[in-house]
Write a protein that holds these residues in place. Structure first.
Motif, PDB file in Angstrom:
ATOM      1  N   LEU A  29       9.583  30.137  39.334  1.00 24.09           N
ATOM      2  CA  LEU A  29       8.746  31.206  39.881  1.00 24.09           C
ATOM      3  C   LEU A  29       7.436  31.327  39.091  1.00 24.09           C
ATOM      4  CD1 LEU A  29       8.403  33.456  41.931  1.00 24.09           C
ATOM      5  CD2 LEU A  29       9.638  34.980  40.372  1.00 24.09           C
ATOM      6  N   VAL A  30       7.518  31.237  37.773  1.00 20.95           N
ATOM      7  CA  VAL A  30       6.304  31.292  36.953  1.00 20.95           C
ATOM      8  C   VAL A  30       5.406  30.099  37.251  1.00 20.95           C
ATOM      9  CG1 VAL A  30       5.427  31.144  34.585  1.00 20.95           C
ATOM     10  CG2 VAL A  30       7.372  32.642  35.115  1.00 20.95           C
ATOM     11  N   PHE A  31       6.010  28.917  37.404  1.00 23.68           N
ATOM     12  CA  PHE A  31       5.237  27.715  37.751  1.00 23.68           C
ATOM     13  C   PHE A  31       4.507  27.928  39.074  1.00 23.68           C
ATOM     14  CE2 PHE A  31       4.633  23.674  39.870  1.00 23.68           C
ATOM     15  CZ  PHE A  31       4.159  22.836  38.862  1.00 23.68           C
ATOM     16  N   GLY A  32       5.213  28.440  40.073  1.00 15.56           N
ATOM     17  CA  GLY A  32       4.595  28.691  41.364  1.00 15.56           C
ATOM     18  C   GLY A  32       3.473  29.701  41.273  1.00 15.56           C
ATOM     19  N   ALA A  33       3.658  30.739  40.448  1.00 17.54           N
ATOM     20  CA  ALA A  33       2.629  31.769  40.311  1.00 17.54           C
ATOM     21  C   ALA A  33       1.376  31.233  39.619  1.00 17.54           C
ATOM     22  CB  ALA A  33       3.194  32.953  39.523  1.00 17.54           C
ATOM     23  N   VAL A  34       1.559  30.265  38.717  1.00 16.51           N
ATOM     24  CA  VAL A  34       0.419  29.696  37.992  1.00 16.51           C
ATOM     25  C   VAL A  34      -0.407  28.774  38.879  1.00 16.51           C
ATOM     26  CG1 VAL A  34      -0.235  28.137  36.106  1.00 16.51           C
ATOM     27  CG2 VAL A  34       1.485  29.913  35.724  1.00 16.51           C
ATOM     28  N   PHE A  35       0.260  27.970  39.705  1.00 14.95           N
ATOM     29  CA  PHE A  35      -0.449  26.924  40.445  1.00 14.95           C
ATOM     30  C   PHE A  35      -0.701  27.260  41.920  1.00 14.95           C
ATOM     31  CE2 PHE A  35       1.373  24.677  36.820  1.00 14.95           C
ATOM     32  CZ  PHE A  35       0.267  23.967  36.379  1.00 14.95           C
ATOM     33  N   PHE A  36      -0.171  28.373  42.404  1.00 14.58           N
ATOM     34  CA  PHE A  36      -0.376  28.744  43.800  1.00 14.58           C
ATOM     35  C   PHE A  36      -0.745  30.225  43.871  1.00 14.58           C
ATOM     36  CE2 PHE A  36       2.405  25.084  43.909  1.00 14.58           C
ATOM     37  CZ  PHE A  36       1.922  24.335  44.967  1.00 14.58           C
TER      38      PHE A  36
END
Length: 255
Positions: free
Chosen positions: A118-125
Motif C-alpha cells: 500500500l505504501v509503495f502504491g501511494a508513493v508511485f501512484f
C-alpha cells in the motif's frame, strides 16, 4: 496471539509475499489505468479511486485469505488423518480455537504483508487515500468483520472433509468463488445488472469490496457493518451446526 507469532517465523516467505503482492499490484494498476482511460468513472470510481482499490486489494489479499491457504488446510488434514479426535478432547471449543488462530494470522499479514504494497502504491501512484484518522478506523473495523466472514466460510469448507475425507476440491471451488465474488479481480460495482446485484449480496463481498468502499467513502460504514455482521453470525451459526453434526459422526466412527 500464537497465530501471529507462528506466521512471524516465516520471514523469507513474508518477504517473497510482499514482493509478489507489489508486482501484481503494478500489473493490475496499469491494467486499471488503461481500462479507466477508456471508461472514466467505471463503477462509480474515478481513476485515483480505482488505483486505490488495486493497492488495497493487494494489501488485504492475505489478510482476508481470499485464495485460502490459512488454517483450513491444516484442519482438513487433521480431519483426514483422524487427528481431529485429539482436538475434540481438548478443553477448548474447536471453532473458537481456530478463530483465535486465524485472527492472529490476519493481524500478522495486515502488518507484515499489507503495509508495504500500500505504501509503495501511494508513493508511485495518485491514490485517493483519506487524511482523517476516523475513516481509517472505520476501514479497520470493516477489515476485522471481513476476516470474521472469511473465517466462517473457510471453516465450513474445512468441515466438509468429515464427509468427503479429502476437502481439497471444495477448498479450490471456494477460493475461486472468493477470488471472483470478493472484488479481488474487479470491483463488484463494475459488474452489470442482476450479476452485480447478486455478487454484492454474497458473503464474499465483505472481504474486499466492503472495506475498500468504507475507506473510499463510497459506502455507509454502519450499513456495511450490518451486512458483514449478519453474514458472519449466519455463517458462524452454520459452522456450529455442522460441527455438532460432524462431532456425532466422529463418535459413531470411533465406535
Amino acid at each position: 496471539m500464537s497465530g501471529f507469532w507462528r506466521h512471524a517465523t516465516y520471514r523469507m516467505a513474508t518477504a517473497a509475499g510482499v514482493f509478489t503482492n507489489t508486482v501484481f499490484g503494478l500489473i493490475m494498476a496499469y491494467v486499471f489505468i488503461a481500462l479507466w482511460d477508456v471508461k472514466p468513472h467505471l463503477g462509480g470510481y474515478d481513476q485515483a479511486q480505482a488505483l486505490t482499490y488495486v493497492w488495497l486489494g493487494q494489501a488485504l489479499l492475505m489478510v482476508v485469505s481470499v485464495m485460502g491457504g490459512g488454517f483450513e488446510d491444516e484442519l482438513i488434514e487433521r480431519i483426514r488423518t483422524g487427528d481431529i479426535a485429539i482436538d475434540l478432547y481438548r478443553p477448548a471449543d474447536l471453532q473458537l480455537w481456530w478463530l483465535a488462530q486465524d485472527a492472529g494470522r490476519a493481524l500478522f499479514h495486515l502488518l507484515g504483508r499489507g503495509v508495504v504494497p500500500l505504501v509503495f502504491g501511494a508513493v508511485f501512484f495518485d491514490l485517493a487515500l483519506p487524511a482523517d484518522a476516523l475513516t481509517w478506523v472505520a476501514f479497520l473495523v470493516a477489515v476485522a468483520l471481513g476476516v470474521l466472514v472469511s473465517f466462517s466460510i473457510r471453516y465450513l469448507v474445512a468441515l466438509a472433509a468429515f464427509w468427503l475425507l479429502d476437502g481439497a476440491g471444495v477448498a479450490q471451488i471456494a477460493w475461486i468463488a472468493g477470488l471472483f465474488c470478493s472484488g479481488m479481480v474487479l470491483p463488484l460495482n463494475v459488474f452489470p445488472g442482476v450479476l452485480g446485484e447478486v455478487v454484492r449480496a454474497l458473503p464474499w463481498a465483505s472481504l474486499i469490496q466492503a472495506p475498500v468502499d468504507v475507506l473510499l467513502g463510497t459506502a455507509d460504514p454502519l450499513g456495511t457493518y450490518a451486512r458483514q455482521a449478519a453474514w458472519a453470525l449466519a455463517l458462524l451459526a452454520a459452522g456450529r451446526l455442522v460441527q455438532s453434526v460432524a462431532t456425532r459422526r466422529v463418535v459413531v466412527q470411533g465406535g
